[in-house]
Write a protein that holds these residues in place. Structure first.
Motif, PDB file in Angstrom:
ATOM      1  N   GLY A 121      49.930  34.072  33.546  1.00  0.00           N
ATOM      2  CA  GLY A 121      48.402  34.072  33.005  1.00  0.00           C
ATOM      3  C   GLY A 121      48.023  33.341  31.906  1.00  0.00           C
ATOM      4  O   GLY A 121      46.639  33.289  31.941  1.00  0.00           O
ATOM      5  N   HIS A 122      48.884  32.941  30.668  1.00  0.00           N
ATOM      6  CA  HIS A 122      48.449  32.305  29.700  1.00  0.00           C
ATOM      7  C   HIS A 122      49.402  30.960  29.612  1.00  0.00           C
ATOM      8  O   HIS A 122      50.485  31.111  29.968  1.00  0.00           O
ATOM      9  N   ASP A 176      39.723  37.093  37.478  1.00  0.00           N
ATOM     10  CA  ASP A 176      39.800  37.848  36.209  1.00  0.00           C
ATOM     11  C   ASP A 176      40.117  37.002  35.092  1.00  0.00           C
ATOM     12  O   ASP A 176      40.812  37.328  33.965  1.00  0.00           O
ATOM     13  N   LEU A 177      39.538  35.965  35.042  1.00  0.00           N
ATOM     14  CA  LEU A 177      39.714  34.977  33.754  1.00  0.00           C
ATOM     15  C   LEU A 177      38.287  34.540  33.363  1.00  0.00           C
ATOM     16  O   LEU A 177      37.290  34.386  33.929  1.00  0.00           O
ATOM     17  N   ARG A 208      41.643  31.759  26.701  1.00  0.00           N
ATOM     18  CA  ARG A 208      41.278  32.556  27.848  1.00  0.00           C
ATOM     19  C   ARG A 208      41.463  33.795  27.496  1.00  0.00           C
ATOM     20  O   ARG A 208      42.416  34.535  26.600  1.00  0.00           O
ATOM     21  N   SER A 266      42.040  34.780  39.847  1.00  0.00           N
ATOM     22  CA  SER A 266      41.204  33.552  39.182  1.00  0.00           C
ATOM     23  C   SER A 266      39.981  34.349  39.298  1.00  0.00           C
ATOM     24  O   SER A 266      39.128  33.847  38.107  1.00  0.00           O
ATOM     25  N   SER A 289      46.653  39.471  37.827  1.00  0.00           N
ATOM     26  CA  SER A 289      45.354  38.964  37.347  1.00  0.00           C
ATOM     27  C   SER A 289      45.075  37.819  38.425  1.00  0.00           C
ATOM     28  O   SER A 289      45.763  36.826  38.501  1.00  0.00           O
ATOM     29  N   GLN A 314      45.473  30.038  39.413  1.00  0.00           N
ATOM     30  CA  GLN A 314      45.095  30.388  38.200  1.00  0.00           C
ATOM     31  C   GLN A 314      45.228  32.131  38.245  1.00  0.00           C
ATOM     32  O   GLN A 314      44.443  32.776  37.975  1.00  0.00           O
ATOM     33  N   CYS A 315      46.460  32.412  38.745  1.00  0.00           N
ATOM     34  CA  CYS A 315      46.889  34.037  38.780  1.00  0.00           C
ATOM     35  C   CYS A 315      48.225  34.106  38.010  1.00  0.00           C
ATOM     36  O   CYS A 315      48.887  33.285  37.508  1.00  0.00           O
ATOM     37  N   ARG A 347      42.187  37.348  29.812  1.00  0.00           N
ATOM     38  CA  ARG A 347      42.558  37.768  31.024  1.00  0.00           C
ATOM     39  C   ARG A 347      42.290  39.352  31.324  1.00  0.00           C
ATOM     40  O   ARG A 347      42.449  40.115  30.235  1.00  0.00           O
ATOM     41  N   ARG A 348      41.991  39.616  32.548  1.00  0.00           N
ATOM     42  CA  ARG A 348      41.903  41.061  32.964  1.00  0.00           C
ATOM     43  C   ARG A 348      43.159  41.245  33.840  1.00  0.00           C
ATOM     44  O   ARG A 348      43.202  40.751  35.043  1.00  0.00           O
ATOM     45  N   TRP A 349      44.017  42.316  33.548  1.00  0.00           N
ATOM     46  CA  TRP A 349      45.270  42.525  34.378  1.00  0.00           C
ATOM     47  C   TRP A 349      44.892  43.977  35.324  1.00  0.00           C
ATOM     48  O   TRP A 349      44.629  44.845  34.327  1.00  0.00           O
TER      49      TRP A 349
END
Length: 679
Positions: free
Chosen positions: A616-617, A207-208, A640, A205, A203, A665-666, A642-644
């Motif tokens: 990611g979190h 994808d947030l 948040r 930056s 994921s 932010q990855c 997130r898209r993975w």
């Protein structure tokens, strides 16, 4: 007087023939002047003499004598010796010559003696009136077959599959055609480890999506026909995001409830969106206009889950903290008894067609004779007595079976790890707890220690496996066939009669195996699970949230489980706390590990081959869902979403380090040590 030139007639004696072998003939006694002599042998007469009579006269039917047949054979042999034609056919055939030879002889007015004779090139054959003689072949010896020698079968040594997946292993995987190729006799068998399915998630930056502070997201759901994602937060808002486009901004957001949105699900055609809330109601929303089409208001506590019936979007099931399961028909309007204070009297209320009151009030299922020991009954008698007095056991999870069996409903609660099966077509009494068709048995480790709740129920692609996320930090896998059939008497050693049909209130089988990971902990009821069905080149994966702040991915292919069990058996001496025991029921090896929350060891195989998605979190990951394009969506208490995605960027983030801010932010999949090493 005679002339002087005239010859003198003088009587002379005959001159003997020097060429004749016969004696001279005596003089004739008669008055004949010319003596009779044997006829001379000339070539013309020789031919006539040696020619068989039947060949001279075609109409004659007299048979040849023995001497005539011998002479015929001698003559034919001489003709064959004098033939000028070749005895063997030529390789090149001139069809003009064949036609000339095959022409029928012209008829003439003169009668021919030898009509339709064979051509000169014809082989010598016997007379048609003569029977053909068959030559008896010389005798030969028949050998008997040798006695078959039984040799022991030779089995090839199995290929040792790679435990790591470096550059060389990935090249080998591609050479076999990819993840869904057919290799070595098995589909998807490409000599790689299970990490090949989970290690490529990352994921970036971009994808947030950062939600407003003060309203953490609680749930998420994916569309079935498009790339939209719905996210519900604590303030009652629903946000629609695009999993394929710009993920940082929501397409539309609106407030659907006055309290937190606890659960979401889209209909089969994505026209409607069902939302359960903490305001004790659920609603059906038109996705295109965001208008409320129906209000489901009959629960006395917060709604935990809401589900559409497969194949019929007009039937909806809801579960609540009040312990009841309600079945709704959106085509029927509710009466004045359905009015809720949060919606008023003008809301479009729907009608209830079936109620499962106190669905999990009796958490201890009815056991058949001989199926449980007195030790288990004694250990759980005090707990079941206190639990049975409560009627408000929260029903935390719902799941319909797919089309064809959509009338069957699965439920779970916060009181135990048992799963109950219901038929929504039946009638259930409102005076006491409803009795299900069948109930799964508890894991043996729970019976010896204490029971744990179930947060989520998920079916795999063909509905053959049911995955239950338990609060003992384990995902248990059940066989759906055992749930539908209830008790399996053929597997019982004490049952004498076979049961043909499922009876009400029977105890089913327990879980088959479980998934566990050191980064997976279910610390609250908000932690859920979701399954990605296999499609195109993407395998089936199970994703779960975690209190540790990272989603965890588990491959569900059971071939990987068999390989993992063999590897774990080989390394049993090296890993502490790993014991290999034998199951008496099936005589198979099973693994037993000490549970983190249970005091007793597990009696079923527990596999720990999961992959956490780290960085990611920063807080508890509660709900997860799979988008249509195969990407994973996770929500967390850090506000948040997130898209993975899958790609080679995951490996670069793992081995790139913190230089140049590439990891800012990855997030990425945390593969085991040595996975990215070059081989």
């Amino acid at each position: 007087m005679s002339s002087p030139c005239a010859p003198r007639t003088t009587a002379q004696e005959p001159t003997p023939d020097l060429f004749s072998s016969s004696p001279p003939a005596p003089a004739a006694t008669t008055g004949s002047r010319k003596p009779k002599r044997p006829p001379p042998i000339t070539p013309k007469r020789f031919t006539r003499f040696f020619t068989p009579r039947n060949s001279k006269n075609v109409s004659s039917h007299t048979s040849l004598s023995a001497s005539g047949r011998q002479l015929q054979d001698i003559t034919r042999a001489a003709i064959n010796r004098n033939a000028t034609q070749r005895s063997t056919p030529r390789k090149t055939v001139n069809f003009v010559d064949i036609e000339n030879q095959m022409q029928t002889p012209q008829s003439s007015s003169r009668k021919r003696k030898n009509a339709y004779l064979s051509p000169e090139t014809s082989p010598a054959q016997s007379s048609p009136s003569k029977r053909s003689r068959y030559v008896t072949p010389p005798p030969f010896e028949i050998l008997d077959d040798l006695a078959a020698v039984e040799e022991p079968p030779v089995f090839p040594v199995p290929i040792r599959r790679l435990r790591t997946l470096g550059a060389a292993s990935r090249t080998l995987q591609r050479s076999f055609g990819g993840i869904l190729s057919v290799g070595r006799g098995f589909k998807s068998d490409h000599c790689t480890s299970w990490q090949g399915q989970t290690a490529d998630f990352y994921s970036s930056s971009d994808d947030l999506n950062q939600l407003p502070q003060g309203a953490p997201p609680f749930t998420t759901a994916s569309c079935n026909t498009n790339s939209l994602i719905a996210v519900g937060d604590e303030d009652g808002y629903i946000h629609l995001l695009d999993s394929d486009g710009d993920f940082s901004r929501a397409h539309v957001s609106w407030r659907a409830h006055s309290n937190a949105v606890m659960d979401l699900q889209f209909s089969s055609d994505d026209t409607y969106l069902a939302a359960g809330s903490g305001d004790q109601t659920a609603q059906i929303v038109d996705v295109r206009t965001q208008k409320t089409l129906a209000v489901l208001a009959k629960h006395k506590s917060s709604v935990k889950q809401v589900r559409f019936q497969p194949g019929d979007d007009k039937i909806v099931a809801t579960s609540s903290r009040d312990g009841a399961v309600q079945i709704w028909d959106l085509r029927c309007k509710g009466g004045h008894m359905s009015v809720h204070s949060a919606w008023g009297s003008d809301a479009p209320y729907a009608s209830v067609i079936r109620t499962l009151a106190s669905a999990h009030a009796d958490s201890t299922p009815t056991t058949s004779s001989g199926s449980s020991t007195s030790l288990n009954k004694t250990a759980s008698s005090a707990k079941s007595e206190s639990v049975s007095r409560r009627n408000d056991i929260s029903v935390t999870a719902l799941s319909f079976l797919p089309e064809g069996r959509q009338h069957l409903l699965l439920t779970a609660s916060d009181a135990s790890t048992c799963v109950k099966l219901w038929d929504i077509r039946g009638r259930y009494s409102l005076r006491g707890p409803a009795i299900p068709i069948s109930t799964t048995s508890h894991p043996e480790s729970h019976n010896r220690h204490r029971h744990f709740a179930i947060n989520s129920l998920t079916l795999n692609g063909d509905a053959s496996r049911l995955y239950a996320l338990s609060k003992d930090n384990t995902v248990y896998a059940y066989s759906t066939s055992h749930l539908i059939l209830g008790v399996a008497p053929e597997l019982s050693t004490t049952s004498s009669s076979k049961q043909k049909y499922c009876q009400v209130g029977q105890e089913g089988l327990g879980p088959l195996y479980g998934f566990r990971h050191q980064n997976f902990h279910a610390g609250s009821f908000y932690v859920k699970a979701s399954l990605r069905k296999a499609s195109q080149d993407k395998p089936e994966l199970l994703a779960v949230g975690s209190t540790d702040g990272c989603p965890v991915l588990f491959p569900t292919d059971e071939r990987f489980l068999r390989r993992e069990s063999r590897h774990q058996e080989d390394d049993a001496d090296e890993l502490p706390g790993l014991n290999v025991t034998t199951r008496s029921s099936s005589s198979r090896l099973s693994l037993s590990r000490s549970s983190t929350n249970s005091r007793c060891p597990d009696t079923i195989p527990i596999y720990e081959h999961g992959t956490p998605l780290i960085r990611g979190h920063d807080a508890e990951v509660t709900s997860v869902s799979w988008a249509r394009n195969g990407s994973l969506i996770s929500v967390s208490d850090d506000f948040r979403v997130r898209r993975w995605k899958e790609g080679s960027m995951a490996r670069e983030l793992r081995i790139g380090g913190e230089s140049e801010g590439k990891r800012w932010q990855c997030g990425w999949a945390d593969a085991r040590e040595g996975y990215d090493d070059e081989e």
